[in-house]
Design a protein around this motif. Structure first.
Motif, short mmCIF file in Angstrom:
data_model
loop_
_atom_site.label_atom_id
_atom_site.label_comp_id
_atom_site.label_asym_id
_atom_site.label_seq_id
_atom_site.Cartn_x
_atom_site.Cartn_y
_atom_site.Cartn_z
N VAL A 174 0.83 -1.21 0.00
CA VAL A 174 0.00 0.00 0.00
C VAL A 174 0.86 1.26 0.00
O VAL A 174 0.61 2.21 -0.76
N ARG A 175 1.89 1.28 0.84
CA ARG A 175 2.71 2.48 0.98
C ARG A 175 3.80 2.60 -0.09
O ARG A 175 4.37 3.67 -0.28
N GLY A 176 4.13 1.50 -0.75
CA GLY A 176 5.22 1.51 -1.71
C GLY A 176 6.54 1.14 -1.09
O GLY A 176 7.55 0.97 -1.80
N HIS A 177 6.59 0.97 0.23
CA HIS A 177 7.77 0.49 0.95
C HIS A 177 7.32 0.09 2.35
O HIS A 177 6.22 0.45 2.79
N TRP A 178 8.17 -0.67 3.05
CA TRP A 178 7.88 -1.03 4.44
C TRP A 178 8.60 -0.03 5.35
O TRP A 178 9.82 0.04 5.35
N PRO A 179 7.86 0.75 6.16
CA PRO A 179 8.48 1.76 7.03
C PRO A 179 8.96 1.17 8.35
O PRO A 179 8.58 1.61 9.44
N GLY A 180 9.81 0.17 8.27
CA GLY A 180 10.26 -0.51 9.47
C GLY A 180 11.10 0.35 10.38
O GLY A 180 11.22 0.07 11.58
N HIS A 181 11.72 1.41 9.83
CA HIS A 181 12.49 2.33 10.66
C HIS A 181 11.58 3.08 11.63
O HIS A 181 12.05 3.57 12.66
N ARG A 182 10.29 3.15 11.32
CA ARG A 182 9.34 3.80 12.21
C ARG A 182 8.56 2.80 13.05
O ARG A 182 8.07 3.14 14.14
N LEU A 183 8.43 1.58 12.57
CA LEU A 183 7.58 0.59 13.24
C LEU A 183 8.37 -0.44 14.04
O LEU A 183 7.78 -1.33 14.66
N GLY A 184 9.70 -0.36 14.01
CA GLY A 184 10.49 -1.19 14.91
C GLY A 184 10.88 -2.55 14.40
O GLY A 184 11.32 -3.40 15.19
N PHE A 185 10.76 -2.79 13.11
CA PHE A 185 11.21 -4.08 12.58
C PHE A 185 11.75 -3.94 11.16
O PHE A 185 11.06 -3.46 10.26
N GLY A 186 13.00 -4.32 10.96
CA GLY A 186 13.56 -4.52 9.64
C GLY A 186 14.04 -3.32 8.87
O GLY A 186 14.56 -3.46 7.77
N GLY A 187 13.89 -2.12 9.41
CA GLY A 187 14.31 -0.94 8.67
C GLY A 187 13.40 -0.65 7.48
O GLY A 187 12.44 -1.37 7.22
N ARG A 188 13.71 0.39 6.75
CA ARG A 188 12.92 0.77 5.57
C ARG A 188 13.27 -0.17 4.42
O ARG A 188 14.44 -0.25 4.02
N GLN A 189 12.27 -0.88 3.88
CA GLN A 189 12.52 -1.91 2.89
C GLN A 189 11.57 -1.77 1.69
O GLN A 189 10.44 -1.29 1.84
N PRO A 190 11.99 -2.23 0.52
CA PRO A 190 11.16 -2.10 -0.70
C PRO A 190 10.01 -3.09 -0.71
O PRO A 190 10.07 -4.16 -0.10
N ARG A 191 8.96 -2.73 -1.44
CA ARG A 191 7.76 -3.56 -1.44
C ARG A 191 7.99 -4.92 -2.10
O ARG A 191 7.42 -5.93 -1.66
N ARG A 192 8.82 -4.99 -3.14
CA ARG A 192 9.05 -6.28 -3.80
C ARG A 192 9.74 -7.25 -2.86
O ARG A 192 9.36 -8.42 -2.76
#
Length: 300
Positions: A177-195
């Motif tokens: 949905v967002r186009g990336h995973w905002p893990g740097h804000r949510l506490g898991f895995g850092g900012r990561q690409p959707r694919r």
């Protein structure tokens, strides 16, 4: 992935040297750090980081390996640490780019910087999965493999299975949905690409690591890999418990796998060991890994 969210360390270490800058597909770049050590017959270790963890975080472990006459190289994965650009709708990629571009280029740096020396890969968590993807495509790139807290995210390998399944699929959905995973804000895995998160979430749901390369989507032939592997399960590690580690190494049907459990109470070597602590407080673990790698890559 844990049955509860866990904070990802982001501190950049000060015990490593700048080694090389690498260009990435699409105009990005990343940095290789590490330490030179040992002589012409001593091994070189390529350390592949966990999801969202900067290369420099492993500085104390790198220094401890160097003290054992083992040279070490660590590259920031795309968008992590010093690598730019970060994941976004425009900067999207999956396991294939991390494996082919970053790991492949780091292998080339190792061969150029340390010609003729045996090479081992050490994959931490997600880094172990990437190591397997790369080795399946290029088995000659390493002579041995160490997996530290590295397993399959498949939900059946965990105690709280349904919770784990829900969490992993939420990661994939949010990234879509967002186009990336905002893990740097949510506490898991850092900012990561959707694919990448789509592939990882599918891995967690189905148990097979399907890698997308263009129009081809298939799990690499991990069963064809024939090399020595040391799989380390860490005490206090909810991110990669024994069931998770087994789920990954069970794919290596032709490899010579040795599985060890690592435990350490809080004390003179630092806090009790877990999924992240070993990298900052290696204690005797670096010497154990160096001894195994040296034996694994020795002729005969």
């Amino acid at each position: 992935m844990a049955t509860q969210w866990a904070p990802v360390p982001t501190a950049y270490g000060d015990l490593v040297d700048h080694v090389a800058d690498l260009d990435l597909p699409g105009g990005g770049h990343t940095t290789v750090v590490g330490l030179d050590a040992g002589g012409s017959q001593d091994p070189v270790v390529l350390l592949l980081p966990a999801l969202g963890v900067a290369a420099g975080y492993y500085g104390p472990f790198v220094a401890a390996l160097a003290a054992e006459r083992v040279a070490v190289l660590v590259a920031d994965f795309p968008g992590q640490g010093a690598s730019r650009p970060v994941a976004s709708r425009r900067n999207d990629f999956g396991y294939a780019v991390v494996s082919d571009a970053v790991v492949g280029a780091t292998v080339a740096v190792a061969r150029s910087r340390h010609p003729g020396r045996p090479v081992a890969m050490l994959g931490h968590s997600f880094g172990g999965q990437v190591a397997l993807v790369h080795l399946a495509a290029d088995p000659s790139s390493a002579d041995a493999l160490v997996l530290v807290g590295s397993g399959s995210p498949h939900w059946r390998g965990y105690r709280r299975r349904l919770r784990l399944l829900a969490q992993t699929q939420l990661v994939g959905a949010v990234a879509a949905v967002r186009g990336h995973w905002p893990g740097h804000r949510l506490g898991f895995g850092g900012r990561q690409p959707r694919r990448l998160m789509r592939e990882w979430a599918r891995f967690a749901r189905r148990g097979d690591l399907v890698v997308e390369r263009g129009s081809e989507r298939a799990e690499p032939d991990f069963g064809a890999l024939d090399l020595p592997v040391l799989a380390l399960t860490l005490d206090n590690d909810d991110l990669a418990p024994r069931g998770s580690v087994d789920g990954l190494v069970d794919k290596l049907t032709s490899a010579r796998v040795e599985h060890r459990f690592v435990a350490r109470e809080a004390g003179e070597h630092g806090p009790a060991i877990d999924h992240f602590v070993w990298a900052r407080h290696p204690g005797d673990l670096a010497a154990e890994v160096a001894e195994w790698v040296r034996a694994a890559v020795s002729p005969g």
